[in-house]
Design an enzyme around this catalytic site. Structure first.
Site, mmCIF file in Angstrom:
data_model
loop_
_atom_site.group_PDB
_atom_site.id
_atom_site.type_symbol
_atom_site.label_atom_id
_atom_site.label_comp_id
_atom_site.label_asym_id
_atom_site.label_seq_id
_atom_site.Cartn_x
_atom_site.Cartn_y
_atom_site.Cartn_z
ATOM 1 N N GLY A 19 -74.043 -18.054 -30.144
ATOM 2 C CA GLY A 19 -74.168 -18.828 -28.904
ATOM 3 C C GLY A 19 -74.692 -17.961 -27.767
ATOM 4 N N GLN A 20 -74.898 -18.589 -26.599
ATOM 5 C CA GLN A 20 -75.514 -17.815 -25.502
ATOM 6 C C GLN A 20 -74.576 -16.725 -24.983
ATOM 7 O OE1 GLN A 20 -76.667 -20.013 -22.030
ATOM 8 N NE2 GLN A 20 -74.961 -21.435 -22.139
ATOM 9 N N LEU A 21 -73.303 -17.036 -24.799
ATOM 10 C CA LEU A 21 -72.376 -15.989 -24.360
ATOM 11 C C LEU A 21 -72.104 -15.002 -25.508
ATOM 12 C CD1 LEU A 21 -70.460 -14.717 -22.311
ATOM 13 C CD2 LEU A 21 -68.690 -16.332 -23.069
ATOM 14 N N ASP A 43 -66.096 -19.955 -39.488
ATOM 15 C CA ASP A 43 -65.903 -21.260 -38.863
ATOM 16 C C ASP A 43 -64.449 -21.268 -38.389
ATOM 17 O OD1 ASP A 43 -65.206 -23.897 -38.317
ATOM 18 O OD2 ASP A 43 -66.529 -24.712 -39.845
ATOM 19 N N TYR A 124 -63.995 -32.962 -23.167
ATOM 20 C CA TYR A 124 -64.286 -31.528 -23.300
ATOM 21 C C TYR A 124 -63.314 -30.704 -22.456
ATOM 22 C CZ TYR A 124 -66.686 -27.101 -22.272
ATOM 23 O OH TYR A 124 -66.982 -25.771 -22.083
HETATM 24 N N1 LIG Z 1 -72.031 -23.470 -21.266
HETATM 25 C C1 LIG Z 1 -71.340 -23.554 -20.136
HETATM 26 O O1 LIG Z 1 -71.857 -23.999 -19.102
HETATM 27 C C2 LIG Z 1 -69.925 -23.074 -20.069
HETATM 28 C C3 LIG Z 1 -69.255 -23.095 -18.837
HETATM 29 C C4 LIG Z 1 -67.948 -22.612 -18.768
HETATM 30 C C5 LIG Z 1 -67.336 -22.132 -19.920
HETATM 31 N N2 LIG Z 1 -67.996 -22.150 -21.110
HETATM 32 C C6 LIG Z 1 -67.310 -21.639 -22.295
HETATM 33 O O2 LIG Z 1 -67.900 -20.399 -22.625
HETATM 34 C C7 LIG Z 1 -67.874 -20.216 -24.038
HETATM 35 C C8 LIG Z 1 -69.252 -19.905 -24.554
HETATM 36 O O3 LIG Z 1 -70.113 -20.992 -24.245
HETATM 37 P P1 LIG Z 1 -71.677 -20.953 -24.534
HETATM 38 O O4 LIG Z 1 -72.337 -21.580 -23.381
HETATM 39 O O5 LIG Z 1 -72.085 -19.595 -25.012
HETATM 40 O O6 LIG Z 1 -71.751 -21.994 -25.752
HETATM 41 P P2 LIG Z 1 -72.835 -22.147 -26.891
HETATM 42 O O7 LIG Z 1 -74.118 -21.474 -26.531
HETATM 43 O O8 LIG Z 1 -72.840 -23.602 -27.238
HETATM 44 O O9 LIG Z 1 -72.199 -21.322 -28.082
HETATM 45 C C9 LIG Z 1 -71.044 -21.748 -28.737
HETATM 46 C C10 LIG Z 1 -71.098 -21.158 -30.105
HETATM 47 O O10 LIG Z 1 -69.922 -21.570 -30.811
HETATM 48 C C11 LIG Z 1 -70.323 -21.896 -32.116
HETATM 49 N N3 LIG Z 1 -69.375 -22.778 -32.760
HETATM 50 C C12 LIG Z 1 -69.197 -24.110 -32.582
HETATM 51 N N4 LIG Z 1 -68.241 -24.558 -33.412
HETATM 52 C C13 LIG Z 1 -67.814 -23.486 -34.117
HETATM 53 C C14 LIG Z 1 -66.851 -23.297 -35.132
HETATM 54 N N5 LIG Z 1 -66.138 -24.336 -35.609
HETATM 55 N N6 LIG Z 1 -66.666 -22.055 -35.631
HETATM 56 C C15 LIG Z 1 -67.392 -21.011 -35.186
HETATM 57 N N7 LIG Z 1 -68.339 -21.120 -34.239
HETATM 58 C C16 LIG Z 1 -68.532 -22.356 -33.709
HETATM 59 C C17 LIG Z 1 -71.673 -22.544 -31.975
HETATM 60 O O11 LIG Z 1 -72.342 -22.513 -33.211
HETATM 61 P P3 LIG Z 1 -73.432 -23.631 -33.572
HETATM 62 O O12 LIG Z 1 -74.626 -23.288 -32.761
HETATM 63 O O13 LIG Z 1 -73.612 -23.457 -35.037
HETATM 64 O O14 LIG Z 1 -72.841 -24.945 -33.184
HETATM 65 C C18 LIG Z 1 -72.313 -21.637 -30.923
HETATM 66 O O15 LIG Z 1 -72.944 -20.533 -31.518
HETATM 67 C C19 LIG Z 1 -67.245 -21.494 -24.615
HETATM 68 O O16 LIG Z 1 -65.879 -21.281 -24.788
HETATM 69 C C20 LIG Z 1 -67.458 -22.515 -23.512
HETATM 70 O O17 LIG Z 1 -66.476 -23.530 -23.555
HETATM 71 C C21 LIG Z 1 -69.284 -22.587 -21.202
#
Ligand SMILES: NC(=O)c1ccc[n+]([C@@H]2O[C@H](COP(=O)([O-])OP(=O)(O)OC[C@H]3O[C@@H](n4cnc5c(N)ncnc54)[C@H](OP(=O)(O)O)[C@@H]3O)[C@@H](O)[C@H]2O)c1
Length: 277
Positions: A19-21, A43, A124
Site C-alpha cells: 500500500g501507499q503507506l 493476509d 469505515y
Molecule cells: N488513505 C488515507 O487517506 C488514510 C487516512 C488516514 C488513515 N489511513 C490509514 O492508514 C493506513 C494505510 O493506508 P493507505 O492509504 O496506505 O492504504 P492503501 O494504499 O489502500 O494500502 C492498504 C494495504 O493493505 C492491504 N490489505 C488490504 N486487506 C488486507 C489483508 N486482509 N491482509 C493484508 N493486507 C491487506 C492492501 O492490499 P491490496 O492492495 O491487495 O488490497 C494494501 O496494500 C490504513 O490503516 C488506513 O486506514 C489512511
C-alpha cells in the site's frame, strides 16, 4: 537484536507493504531490519503464517481503505480492520496501528485533539475505531488524515490524471482536513516509537478543502485545469465524511511539514519515477 557494531538494532515488520503507506514505511526503515509483508505474504484476516516470526515491532499499515465500499460490505471491512488487527496483536509484539480522522464526526470547528471523543459516521470509520481497541495494550495508535504519496490510489494521483484529461474538474469544497504525505508520516513513526503507548494525532501542518488541495496540485504540476467547487451533497458519495477533521496533538506527537511541502515531494517523486521508466 544487536547489530555487529553493538548498537541496538530493531527489526520491524510492515503489514500492507504494497500500500501507499506500507511502501513509505519500507523505505523509511530500509536501513533497519525490515520485513515487508504484502497481502500475498500475510493476509491479516488469518493468523501470522508459520515461519514469519517478527522480531521487535509491527508497523501495521494493512487495512480495508475503500471508504465507500465499506458501506456496502461493513463485515468485510471489519474482518480486515478489526479482525486483522486482532491477529496482528496476537503476535504479542508492540504495534503501530494507523488510524484515521474519520473516527470523528466533523462537527467541531477547531482541530481535533487526542482527548476529543470519537463518533464515526461511516462504516469505515467505525471499523477503524474498533481496530484501535483490537490493537491491544502495547500499541501506538497513530491517527492521520488524507494520505497521499507517489504510488497507489490517492487524491493527488487521481487529480493529476484528470488534470491531463480535462479542462475542469468538480471538487468538494465543504470538507476540510490536513492532506498528509506518507513519506512524512513514515519518518514521524520513528519519533512516535519513542513515546509511551497510546493515541497520537500525526497529520501535516496546514489544512485545506479538497478543492483547495486540487488547485494546489494543478498549480504545482503546471496544469491549467480549473477547479469547480461543489458540495459533498452534489458529489453524492455513499459514505458520509466529516466536514472538518483537522487533527492536532496535545500529547507531544511529532509535527509534520506543511502539506504543500509533501505535495511538492510527491510530484517530484512521480516525475522521477516517470523519467526512470
Ligand atoms: N488513505 C488515507 O487517506 C488514510 C487516512 C488516514 C488513515 N489511513 C490509514 O492508514 C493506513 C494505510 O493506508 P493507505 O492509504 O496506505 O492504504 P492503501 O494504499 O489502500 O494500502 C492498504 C494495504 O493493505 C492491504 N490489505 C488490504 N486487506 C488486507 C489483508 N486482509 N491482509 C493484508 N493486507 C491487506 C492492501 O492490499 P491490496 O492492495 O491487495 O488490497 C494494501 O496494500 C490504513 O490503516 C488506513 O486506514 C489512511
Amino acid at each position: 537484536m544487536v547489530s555487529p557494531a553493538g548498537a541496538e538494532r530493531r527489526v520491524y515488520v510492515v503489514t500492507g507493504a504494497g500500500g501507499q503507506l506500507g511502501r513509505a514505511l519500507r523505505e523509511e526503515f530500509a536501513e533497519d531490519g525490515v520485513v515487508a509483508l504484502t497481502r500475498a505474504d500475510w493476509d491479516v484476516e488469518l493468523p501470522l503464517p508459520a515461519g514469519l516470526e517478527p522480531v521487535d515491532v509491527i508497523l501495521h499499515a494493512a487495512a480495508w481503505t475503500d471508504v465507500d465500499g465499506a458501506e456496502d460490505d461493513p463485515q468485510g471491512a471489519a474482518a480486515v480492520n478489526v479482525g486483522g488487527t486482532a491477529n496482528v496483536a496476537a503476535v504479542a509484539r508492540p504495534v503501530v496501528y494507523y488510524s484515521t480522522d474519520y473516527v470523528f464526526d466533523g462537527r467541531k470547528a477547531d482541530p481535533y485533539l487526542e482527548s476529543d471523543g470519537p463518533n464515526p459516521q461511516s462504516a469505515y470509520g467505525r471499523t477503524k475505531l474498533h481496530g484501535e481497541a483490537a490493537a491491544g495494550e502495547r500499541a501506538w495508535i497513530v491517527r492521520s488524515s488524507w494520505l497521499y504519496g507517489p504510488t497507489g490510489t490517492n487524491f493527488v494521483r487521481t487529480m493529476l490524471r484528470l488534470g491531463e484529461e480535462r479542462d475542469e474538474v468538480a471538487v468538494v469544497d465543504d470538507q476540510r482536513g490536513s492532506p498528509t504525505y506518507v513519506g512524512h508520516l513514515a519518518a514521524a513513526t520513528r519519533q512516535v516509537l519513542l513515546l509511551p503507548y497510546g493515541v497520537y494525532h500525526v497529520s501535516a501542518e496546514g489544512d485545506a478543502t479538497w478543492a483547495d488541495f486540487a488547485e494546489a496540485i494543478f498549480d504545482e504540476a503546471g496544469l491549467d485545469t480549473q477547479v469547480r467547487r461543489i458540495t459533498t451533497a452534489e458529489l453524492g458519495r455513499p459514505a458520509p465524511r466529516p466536514a472538518y477533521s483537522v487533527l492536532r496533538s496535545e500529547k507531544g506527537a511529532p509535527t509534520l511539514p506543511h502539506w504543500r511541502e509533501g505535495l511538492r515531494e510527491t510530484i517530484a517523486a512521480i516525475r522521477a519515477g516517470a523519467a526512470a521508466e
